[in-house]
Design a protein around this motif. Structure first.
Motif, PDB file in Angstrom:
ATOM      1  N   THR A   1       0.842  -1.190   0.000  1.00 18.35           N
ATOM      2  CA  THR A   1       0.000   0.000   0.000  1.00 18.35           C
ATOM      3  C   THR A   1       0.878   1.241   0.000  1.00 18.35           C
ATOM      4  OG1 THR A   1      -1.747  -1.146   1.228  1.00 18.35           O
ATOM      5  CG2 THR A   1      -1.786   1.258   1.262  1.00 18.35           C
TER       6      THR A   1
ATOM      7  N   GLN B   1       0.544   5.606  -0.129  1.00 16.83           N
ATOM      8  CA  GLN B   1      -0.381   6.727  -0.016  1.00 16.83           C
ATOM      9  C   GLN B   1       0.421   8.015   0.083  1.00 16.83           C
ATOM     10  OE1 GLN B   1      -4.048   6.757   2.600  1.00 16.83           O
ATOM     11  NE2 GLN B   1      -2.789   8.180   3.771  1.00 16.83           N
TER      12      GLN B   1
ATOM     13  N   TRP C   1      -3.756  10.528  -2.487  1.00 16.04           N
ATOM     14  CA  TRP C   1      -3.784   9.514  -3.536  1.00 16.04           C
ATOM     15  C   TRP C   1      -3.265   8.208  -2.949  1.00 16.04           C
ATOM     16  CZ3 TRP C   1      -0.256   6.202  -5.706  1.00 16.04           C
ATOM     17  CH2 TRP C   1      -0.647   5.549  -6.889  1.00 16.04           C
ATOM     18  N   ARG C   2      -3.946   7.107  -3.282  1.00 18.19           N
ATOM     19  CA  ARG C   2      -3.584   5.815  -2.683  1.00 18.19           C
ATOM     20  C   ARG C   2      -3.769   4.710  -3.694  1.00 18.19           C
ATOM     21  NH1 ARG C   2      -6.671   1.653   0.642  1.00 18.19           N
ATOM     22  NH2 ARG C   2      -8.560   2.752   0.005  1.00 18.19           N
ATOM     23  N   SER C   3      -2.963   3.677  -3.557  1.00 17.51           N
ATOM     24  CA  SER C   3      -3.196   2.419  -4.262  1.00 17.51           C
ATOM     25  C   SER C   3      -2.830   1.286  -3.311  1.00 17.51           C
ATOM     26  CB  SER C   3      -2.361   2.326  -5.543  1.00 17.51           C
ATOM     27  OG  SER C   3      -0.987   2.183  -5.242  1.00 17.51           O
TER      28      SER C   3
ATOM     29  N   ASP D   1      -2.281  -3.091  -3.394  1.00 14.80           N
ATOM     30  CA  ASP D   1      -2.294  -4.364  -4.089  1.00 14.80           C
ATOM     31  C   ASP D   1      -3.210  -5.352  -3.362  1.00 14.80           C
ATOM     32  OD1 ASP D   1      -0.454  -3.327  -5.848  1.00 14.80           O
ATOM     33  OD2 ASP D   1       1.283  -4.236  -4.852  1.00 14.80           O
TER      34      ASP D   1
ATOM     35  N   GLU E   1      -8.146  -5.209  -4.726  1.00 14.50           N
ATOM     36  CA  GLU E   1      -7.159  -4.302  -5.304  1.00 14.50           C
ATOM     37  C   GLU E   1      -7.781  -2.916  -5.431  1.00 14.50           C
ATOM     38  OE1 GLU E   1      -4.378  -3.908  -9.342  1.00 14.50           O
ATOM     39  OE2 GLU E   1      -5.875  -5.498  -9.138  1.00 14.50           O
ATOM     40  N   VAL E   2      -7.040  -1.909  -4.981  1.00 15.47           N
ATOM     41  CA  VAL E   2      -7.521  -0.532  -5.032  1.00 15.47           C
ATOM     42  C   VAL E   2      -6.606   0.268  -5.937  1.00 15.47           C
ATOM     43  CG1 VAL E   2      -8.072   1.536  -3.702  1.00 15.47           C
ATOM     44  CG2 VAL E   2      -8.423  -0.725  -2.679  1.00 15.47           C
ATOM     45  N   ASN E   3      -7.183   0.911  -6.939  1.00 17.82           N
ATOM     46  CA  ASN E   3      -6.417   1.717  -7.892  1.00 17.82           C
ATOM     47  C   ASN E   3      -6.979   3.123  -7.964  1.00 17.82           C
ATOM     48  OD1 ASN E   3      -4.524  -0.274  -9.019  1.00 17.82           O
ATOM     49  ND2 ASN E   3      -6.368  -1.263  -9.812  1.00 17.82           N
ATOM     50  N   GLU E   4      -6.086   4.065  -8.215  1.00 17.78           N
ATOM     51  CA  GLU E   4      -6.486   5.454  -8.469  1.00 17.78           C
ATOM     52  C   GLU E   4      -7.460   5.961  -7.408  1.00 17.78           C
ATOM     53  OE1 GLU E   4      -4.904   7.090 -10.701  1.00 17.78           O
ATOM     54  OE2 GLU E   4      -3.898   5.332 -11.535  1.00 17.78           O
ATOM     55  N   ASP E   5      -7.142   5.694  -6.159  1.00 19.64           N
ATOM     56  CA  ASP E   5      -7.984   6.160  -5.057  1.00 19.64           C
ATOM     57  C   ASP E   5      -7.593   7.611  -4.745  1.00 19.64           C
ATOM     58  OD1 ASP E   5      -9.559   6.538  -2.869  1.00 19.64           O
ATOM     59  OD2 ASP E   5      -8.640   4.992  -1.629  1.00 19.64           O
TER      60      ASP E   5
ATOM     61  N   ARG F   1     -12.408   6.181  -6.975  1.00 20.82           N
ATOM     62  CA  ARG F   1     -11.531   5.029  -6.816  1.00 20.82           C
ATOM     63  C   ARG F   1     -12.041   3.890  -7.673  1.00 20.82           C
ATOM     64  NH1 ARG F   1     -14.312   4.954  -1.777  1.00 20.82           N
ATOM     65  NH2 ARG F   1     -15.431   3.006  -1.338  1.00 20.82           N
TER      66      ARG F   1
END
Length: 871
Positions: free
Chosen positions: A221, A223, A244-246, A248, A281-285, A310
């Protein structure tokens, strides 16, 4: 619908090496000491300077419209969490930060629960997410567009707000009112109220980077946060915060038994593991918050809002290449489902022998290769089966604007308006619309549609202090009016997700497999509006006795009006010891989404194309099975507490008792018989001809939730610095008092009563000395119950998959330095000793290594580092 009472019985590693740090600049913000929140009156007017702010006690007006109070002087239980403490928690999601700081707040990792994995449901005091009202700077926050159809029993059918859209760096403090407050704030405030107070800075800046991953080496992660405070002339401020966060995904999976059997039989391309259980999975948060205010000569102006987006992708269930109905086989895996593209006849291919044993793929594959050109089977394209991925693109925005001032001799007024919008567009990856055969969309990606929730609010509040001859302090009177409109929209799916292809009549399922698109019969926009008027009074009748009363009436366009009240009191026996208590009524209005949602899943059942539907309770087909128009949930709340505040000691203990009647939930599914279908069609409901099962939202059960919150702290100069010892514990029990068998199942009742731990708490030590700080927290979680895979059956003998999880202790630790130059650094671990639940006894069925709803998660230890610069 007449309820039938059913009596209820009482329920019952070392750190891995190589931490990866991502250090990059992010943009601007200033720190400052805690400033009192203005609650319903919005943010204070004028700039707030970090040099001039000298507030000694953190205060709040949540739960009162009188003067701000501290945790120790409040007449109701309130947790006031400072912005720095809140932001510095090891998790990056606001939900997880609240989980570790407020014992009666629960949220878990949701690995495979449809939309619930995209907007995670959270529970305060053991009640559903939509029983907690969320405010920002004292103003009502709009709810999310997601209706949680799969919420592990307790949250099924709820539609709460999405509070994960806030960057924690933007928060000055978080206040959690642990008491019913519908008479003060309106619908949803049955369990309590959470208020997010935004920072108000007119200069300075901070840039910060955070990185961490789990001991298993996954879930990395990163951020990056930034904040800037700007002056708006000499009398205003603008505080802007971005993040901004991503993240895996993680996997805590083992191979499924059926996938292992397919591999043993020689089936190629079977994934290992075939199904992933883990964090999504978190992208373009991306999150952005603005908070602005300006102080005029007679009128103050404020404006705040947010924008967030997100992309979240989670797991789904594996489709076995020998048994999946409507795709690979329609007779339980005995023969392969083969369709003729020309409408002719195709050969039969056996998958199992007479004893039910899986035949080797060599022979099955050869038979597939020998099929005529116009014969089609998915075994030729996806011989190892497939595992869809379910995701959503979320967008959230809001704006609140207002003016306020003082009329004449002390009449404080506040006029505000707000607009909020939450939208989610669903997508599926790596799946098929079986009915269209070889004609599949590029990349096997489907867009089944989405939901949009919008809310518009206007408020006018008025208050004044009066000097009287019968009170030892001023009598505070407050009144106000509110108008609100809500809309819930269902957006249709794309062509491939809803298509009824040429192989439909040969037994192939229609729609995107796993989540068929919303078809045109379910698309629509549903709205309702309501108005409210309230009146509050509060006074200290003697130096020891404080009394307050509130009454509120709301009228809704779809079901009428409701009136609620609250009485609150506090008696200070001495300067250090006091008793407090409250009694109130409350309500939660059914949402337009719950009252109007229509969702249809289509499958080939018993040789015919049949639909399983969630229908509005006003639909004639739903009414045939007992559905009635939804009405509000009603509650009766009582609380009684003790407060001891003696120098470095602060201890509060509060008992609560919450009775909720006519709780809203989705019913069980009803199977339509041939006689039912004939009667419904004859009654003017032709769509019943294609239905197999129906369910609907219903007011059907009553619960009683009781518990105790214990909170304490002690400040000292131990270890050569400032050391604070803190503890908080919650004991909570929910019992279902009344329900209708057949509408709500026993399995659902058991999940409501036992899925959350009865006891939860923590003990923390925070030490600060010059530039150095260190903290240690020990967390305790009581035992829990899980209905694994939502089997909806209680006992193993009947096919249930019960898991009774043990209690657990986890440890969090952190050390760090903050230098005079503005540079700061910290490193630590959440779940330091890598505690995970006991192995799942049913792991082979769907591949989950651990119980998936453990209250402390199942990913194990997480280590992290944070670096930033404040100027």
């Amino acid at each position: 619908m007449t309820k039938k009472t059913a009596p209820r019985a009482s329920a019952r590693n070392p750190l891995s090496a190589g931490i990866r740090l991502a250090i990059m600049a992010a943009a601007l913000s200033a720190s400052g000491l805690a400033i009192a929140q203005e609650g319903q009156d919005g943010p204070p007017s004028g700039p707030q300077s970090s040099e001039s702010t000298t507030t000694l006690d953190t205060v709040s007006v949540l739960g009162t419209r009188s003067k701000p109070r501290t945790e120790a002087t409040s007449a109701v239980p309130i947790d006031i969490l400072g912005g720095e403490e809140f932001h510095n928690q090891p998790s990056v999601d606001v939900l997880d930060k609240l989980r570790v700081l407020v014992p009666s707040f629960n949220v878990s990792t949701i690995p495979i629960d449809d939309a619930a994995s995209l907007v995670r449901p959270a529970n305060l005091r053991g009640l559903p997410p939509d029983n907690t009202l969320v405010l920002v700077n004292g103003k009502r926050r709009h709810r999310a567009a997601v209706i949680t159809f799969l919420g592990h029993g307790l949250s099924d059918g709820s539609q709460g707000p999405d509070i994960s859209v806030f960057p924690s760096l933007a928060l000055e403090q978080v206040e959690v009112l642990r008491d019913g407050a519908a008479a003060q704030y309106g619908s949803d405030a049955i369990a309590g109220v959470i208020n997010f107070g935004l920072k108000r800075l007119d200069h300075g800046g901070t840039v910060e980077a955070f990185a961490g991953e789990y001991y298993e080496g996954d879930g990395f992660t990163q951020q990056y946060s930034a904040q800037v405070g700007l002056p708006l002339s000499e009398r205003g401020f603008a505080t802007l915060t971005a993040e901004w966060r991503s993240a895996d995904p993680t996997s805590r999976s083992v191979q499924r038994d059926d996938a292992a059997a397919a591999i043993a039989a020689g089936y190629p391309d079977v994934p290992d593991p075939a199904q992933i259980w883990g964090s999504p999975e978190v992208n373009e948060d991306f999150k952005f918050v603005a908070n602005m205010g300006f102080s005029g000569d007679t009128v103050d102006t404020y404006l705040f809002g947010n924008y967030a987006q997100r992309d979240v992708t989670g797991g789904f269930y594996y489709r076995d290449p020998t048994t999946r109905g409507g795709v690979y086989s329609n007779d339980g895996g005995q023969t392969l489902l083969v369709g003729s593209l020309s409408g002719g006849t195709c050969p039969t291919i056996a998958l199992r022998d007479a004893n039910g044993n899986l035949l080797p793929y060599a022979g099955v594959g050869a038979a597939v290769d020998a099929l005529p050109e116009d014969c089609f089977t998915f075994l030729s394209q996806l011989p190892g089966g497939f595992t869809p991925r379910f995701g959503g693109e979320l967008e959230d925005s809001s704006v609140v604007a207002g003016i306020k001032g003082v009329w004449g001799e002390g009449w404080h007024w506040d006029l505000s308006g707000s607009y909020g919008r939450n939208e989610i567009d669903f997508y599926l990856l790596n799946t098929v619309n079986a009915s269209t055969g070889p004609d599949q969309p590029a990349g096997l990606r489907f867009s089944p549609g989405g939901n949009v929730q919008t809310e518009t609010n206007f408020n006018f509040d008025l208050s004044r202090d009066f000097d009287t001859g019968f009170t030892s302090g001023p009598l505070t009177l407050a009144t106000g009016v509110e108008w609100r409109e809500e809309e819930f929209q269902i957006k249709g799916g794309d062509g491939p997700s809803t298509a009824i292809g040429p192989l439909t009549e040969q037994g192939f399922s229609i729609g995107s497999n796993g989540f068929p698109g919303f078809n045109q019969s379910t698309v629509g926009t549903f709205a309702r509006d309501n108005w409210a008027v309230y009146f509050d009074a509060e006074a200290r009748f003697t130096d020891q006795l404080l009394l307050a009363a509130a009454v509120r009436h709301e009228d809704f366009s779809d079901f009428g009006g409701t009136t609620n009240w609250k009485l609150t009191g506090r008696f200070d026996f001495t300067d250090t010891f006091a008793a407090r208590g409250a009694v109130s009524t409350g309500f939660r209005a059914p949402t337009p989404g719950q009252a109007n949602v229509s969702q249809v899943t289509t499958a080939f059942i018993d040789g015919e194309l049949r639909d399983t539907a969630t229908l509005p309770p006003t639909n004639p087909i739903a009414a045939f099975y007992g559905a009635e128009p939804l009405t509000p949930e009603d509650s009766q709340n009582a609380s009684l507490g003790l407060v001891w505040n003696d120098g470095p000691w602060l201890v509060t203990a509060d008992w609560y008792h919450i009775q909720v009647e006519d709780r809203i939930a989705r019913s069980t599914d009803f199977t339509l018989t041939d006689e039912d279908r004939a009667a419904l069609v004859a009654g003017g409901n032709p769509e019943a001809a294609s239905l197999s099962r129906v369910g609907f939202f219903v007011n059907d059960f009553d619960t009683t939730t009781s518990g105790v919150d214990l909170v304490g702290s002690y400040t000292s100069s131990h270890f050569g610095g400032d050391t604070t010892y803190s503890m908080a514990a919650n004991w909570n029990r929910t019992e279902v008092d009344d329900f209708t068998p057949g509408i709500i199942t026993e399995a659902r009742i058991k999940k409501i009563e036992e899925s959350l731990p009865r006891t939860k708490g923590y003990l923390g030590i925070d030490h600060r000395r010059e530039a150095f700080h260190a903290n240690l927290r020990v967390n305790y979680y009581g035992s829990f119950y899980e209905d694994h895979l939502d089997s909806d059956v209680v006992t193993v003998e009947d096919g249930g998959l019960p898991i009774y999880g043990d209690s657990a202790v986890t440890v969090d630790a952190e050390i760090g330095w903050r230098f005079a130059s503005g540079l700061y650094f910290s490193a630590g671990a959440q779940n330091l000793f890598d505690h995970v639940p006991d192995d799942n006894p049913w792991a082979g069925i769907a591949g989950a290594q651990y119980p998936v709803h453990a209250p402390y998660g199942f990913n194990g230890g997480f280590y992290y580092a944070r670096v930033g610069y404040t100027f």
